[in-house]
Design an enzyme around this catalytic site. Structure first.
Site, PDB file in Angstrom:
ATOM      1  CB  SER A  15      -0.936   0.005   1.222  1.00  0.00           C
ATOM      2  OG  SER A  15      -0.180  -0.021   2.412  1.00  0.00           O
ATOM      3  CB  SER A 132      16.810  -7.949   5.688  1.00  0.00           C
ATOM      4  OG  SER A 132      17.508  -7.821   6.886  1.00  0.00           O
ATOM      5  CE1 TYR A 146      12.116  -2.475  10.963  1.00  0.00           C
ATOM      6  CE2 TYR A 146      14.387  -1.711  11.084  1.00  0.00           C
ATOM      7  CZ  TYR A 146      13.262  -2.026  10.338  1.00  0.00           C
ATOM      8  OH  TYR A 146      13.305  -1.894   8.966  1.00  0.00           O
ATOM      9  CE  LYS A 150      12.857  -5.424   8.710  1.00  0.00           C
ATOM     10  NZ  LYS A 150      11.987  -5.907   7.618  1.00  0.00           N
TER      11      LYS A 150
HETATM   12  N1  NAP Z   1      12.063   2.828   5.043  1.00  0.00           N
HETATM   13  C1  NAP Z   1      13.242   2.399   5.428  1.00  0.00           C
HETATM   14  O1  NAP Z   1      14.161   3.200   5.735  1.00  0.00           O
HETATM   15  C2  NAP Z   1      13.523   0.920   5.475  1.00  0.00           C
HETATM   16  C3  NAP Z   1      14.845   0.511   5.608  1.00  0.00           C
HETATM   17  C4  NAP Z   1      15.123  -0.856   5.674  1.00  0.00           C
HETATM   18  C5  NAP Z   1      14.111  -1.774   5.593  1.00  0.00           C
HETATM   19  N2  NAP Z   1      12.809  -1.357   5.468  1.00  0.00           N
HETATM   20  C6  NAP Z   1      11.777  -2.384   5.421  1.00  0.00           C
HETATM   21  O2  NAP Z   1      10.990  -2.228   4.260  1.00  0.00           O
HETATM   22  C7  NAP Z   1       9.701  -2.810   4.473  1.00  0.00           C
HETATM   23  C8  NAP Z   1       8.638  -1.873   3.950  1.00  0.00           C
HETATM   24  O3  NAP Z   1       8.629  -0.699   4.726  1.00  0.00           O
HETATM   25  P1  NAP Z   1       8.468   0.775   4.117  1.00  0.00           P
HETATM   26  O4  NAP Z   1       9.679   1.516   4.458  1.00  0.00           O
HETATM   27  O5  NAP Z   1       8.022   0.705   2.715  1.00  0.00           O
HETATM   28  O6  NAP Z   1       7.310   1.327   5.088  1.00  0.00           O
HETATM   29  P2  NAP Z   1       5.777   1.742   4.851  1.00  0.00           P
HETATM   30  O7  NAP Z   1       5.696   2.782   3.789  1.00  0.00           O
HETATM   31  O8  NAP Z   1       5.265   2.059   6.212  1.00  0.00           O
HETATM   32  O9  NAP Z   1       5.106   0.412   4.294  1.00  0.00           O
HETATM   33  C9  NAP Z   1       4.888  -0.685   5.130  1.00  0.00           C
HETATM   34  C10 NAP Z   1       3.936  -1.654   4.475  1.00  0.00           C
HETATM   35  O10 NAP Z   1       3.776  -2.789   5.354  1.00  0.00           O
HETATM   36  C11 NAP Z   1       2.405  -3.069   5.499  1.00  0.00           C
HETATM   37  N3  NAP Z   1       2.109  -3.678   6.804  1.00  0.00           N
HETATM   38  C12 NAP Z   1       2.441  -3.240   8.031  1.00  0.00           C
HETATM   39  N4  NAP Z   1       1.981  -4.091   8.965  1.00  0.00           N
HETATM   40  C13 NAP Z   1       1.344  -5.098   8.299  1.00  0.00           C
HETATM   41  C14 NAP Z   1       0.654  -6.284   8.688  1.00  0.00           C
HETATM   42  N5  NAP Z   1       0.476  -6.666   9.970  1.00  0.00           N
HETATM   43  N6  NAP Z   1       0.133  -7.101   7.720  1.00  0.00           N
HETATM   44  C15 NAP Z   1       0.264  -6.765   6.429  1.00  0.00           C
HETATM   45  N7  NAP Z   1       0.884  -5.648   5.989  1.00  0.00           N
HETATM   46  C16 NAP Z   1       1.413  -4.832   6.934  1.00  0.00           C
HETATM   47  C17 NAP Z   1       1.687  -1.767   5.284  1.00  0.00           C
HETATM   48  O11 NAP Z   1       0.428  -2.048   4.713  1.00  0.00           O
HETATM   49  P3  NAP Z   1      -1.011  -1.690   5.364  1.00  0.00           P
HETATM   50  O12 NAP Z   1      -0.783  -0.705   6.474  1.00  0.00           O
HETATM   51  O13 NAP Z   1      -1.768  -1.122   4.205  1.00  0.00           O
HETATM   52  O14 NAP Z   1      -1.520  -3.007   5.821  1.00  0.00           O
HETATM   53  C18 NAP Z   1       2.562  -1.062   4.251  1.00  0.00           C
HETATM   54  O15 NAP Z   1       2.139  -1.376   2.942  1.00  0.00           O
HETATM   55  C19 NAP Z   1       9.618  -3.119   5.965  1.00  0.00           C
HETATM   56  O16 NAP Z   1       9.830  -4.492   6.177  1.00  0.00           O
HETATM   57  C20 NAP Z   1      10.764  -2.312   6.556  1.00  0.00           C
HETATM   58  O17 NAP Z   1      11.259  -2.880   7.732  1.00  0.00           O
HETATM   59  C21 NAP Z   1      12.498  -0.035   5.398  1.00  0.00           C
END
Ligand code: NAP
Length: 275
Positions: A15, A132, A146, A150
């Site tokens: 999303s 990750s 967190y 990971k």
């Molecule tokens: N942003 C960063 O700096 C960063 C860095 C390293 C890794 N990551 C990883 O990248 C991944 C995506 O994060 P993002 O940065 O894109 O954040 P984001 O924009 O907040 O997106 C997170 C997504 O996860 C979904 N989600 C959360 N809880 C959920 C649940 N219980 N069941 C199903 N879906 C769920 C949300 O969907 P809904 O709320 O619509 O369900 C949303 O689509 C995560 O695993 C995060 O740890 C992010």
């Protein structure tokens, strides 16, 4: 052998952020993309579909996987991406908050794997891409749960690779550094991290750095490009890092520097010092 294009891809947490960028890029490239969200809404995104899935619920995961299998007959690639960041000093995090973090970021991935692997084994083919984090390599202050989720995902994926390889299935890790997404706004702070916490001041200082770094991070499309490249390339490596060079270099620094020196670097980055 599955064609490079037209693969059926399931992306959890599509999303917003990284998941959405992956869905947009992969569908534009000609792949058949199903994204998931806990609240998909009525409006379908152009070129791909958004299904309801809560990765913390077995029935919800199985239902979404069954929908894709019924419509397409197969799932070639899964991007296990859904997740959120819990922040707070470890002493302030309740056991319930810890369970929720691990249930989403770690057990959620296991649920999705368990749901898709039988059909992948049947076809002797499949690719599992696990999002990750550099926080899965370096333990970050005030992001302990967190980081734990990971680090555990890294171990799970390393083990999984060995178990599924004999069935012709691959798994890999993508480790983004800071990425500009809604992760920052969606961050959950431990309920006890406010007034009364012994860690309140250092936590708030560190959180300002964490959020500033995320807002200055790379766009999510950069992670999506890495996912596309590895998906369309040959056999996948164990892990791929993506993001700013300085952050990727930090991973290397962890292995080459004396451990106390590296720790000191991380502490000063987050405004922490030893007493
Ligand atoms: N942003 C960063 O700096 C960063 C860095 C390293 C890794 N990551 C990883 O990248 C991944 C995506 O994060 P993002 O940065 O894109 O954040 P984001 O924009 O907040 O997106 C997170 C997504 O996860 C979904 N989600 C959360 N809880 C959920 C649940 N219980 N069941 C199903 N879906 C769920 C949300 O969907 P809904 O709320 O619509 O369900 C949303 O689509 C995560 O695993 C995060 O740890 C992010």
């Amino acid at each position: 052998m599955v064609a490079v294009q037209g693969r059926v891809v399931l992306i959890t947490g599509a999303s917003s952020g990284i998941g959405r960028a992956c869905a947009e890029l992969l569908s534009a490239r000609g792949h058949i993309v199903y994204g998931t969200s806990r609240q998909p809404g009525a409006e379908a995104p152009p070129g791909w579909r958004l299904l309801e899935m809560d990765v913390t619920r077995d029935d919800s995961v199985q239902r979404a996987v069954d929908v894709v299998l019924a419509r397409e007959g197969r799932i070639d690639v899964v991007v296990n991406n859904a997740g959120y960041a819990l922040a707070g000093a470890l002493e302030d995090i309740s056991v319930e908050e810890a369970h929720r973090q691990l249930d989403t970021n770690l057990v959620g991935v296991l649920r999705v794997c368990k749901a898709v692997l039988p059909s992948m084994r049947e076809r002797s083919s499949g690719l599992l891409v696990h999002i990750s984090s550099l926080g899965g390599v370096v333990g970050l202050p005030f992001q302990g749960l967190y980081s734990a989720s990971k680090f555990a995902l890294e171990g799970l994926t390393e083990s999984l690779r060995l178990e599924v390889a004999p069935f012709g299935i691959q798994a890999t890790l993508v480790q983004p550094g800071d990425v500009r997404t809604r992760l920052t706004e969606n961050r959950v702070k431990a309920q006890r991290s406010g007034p009364g916490s012994a860690y309140q001041a250092p936590f708030e200082t560190a959180l300002r750095t964490i959020e500033a770094e995320e807002r200055a991070g790379v766009p999510p499309e950069e992670v999506a490009r890495t996912v596309l490249e590895l998906m369309e390339g040959g056999p996948v490596r164990v892990r791929y890092s993506v993001g700013k060079l300085a952050q990727r270099a930090a991973v290397l620094a962890k292995w080459v520097l004396p451990s106390r020196t590296f720790e000191q670097m991380v502490m000063s980055l987050y405004g922490l010092s030893r007493s």
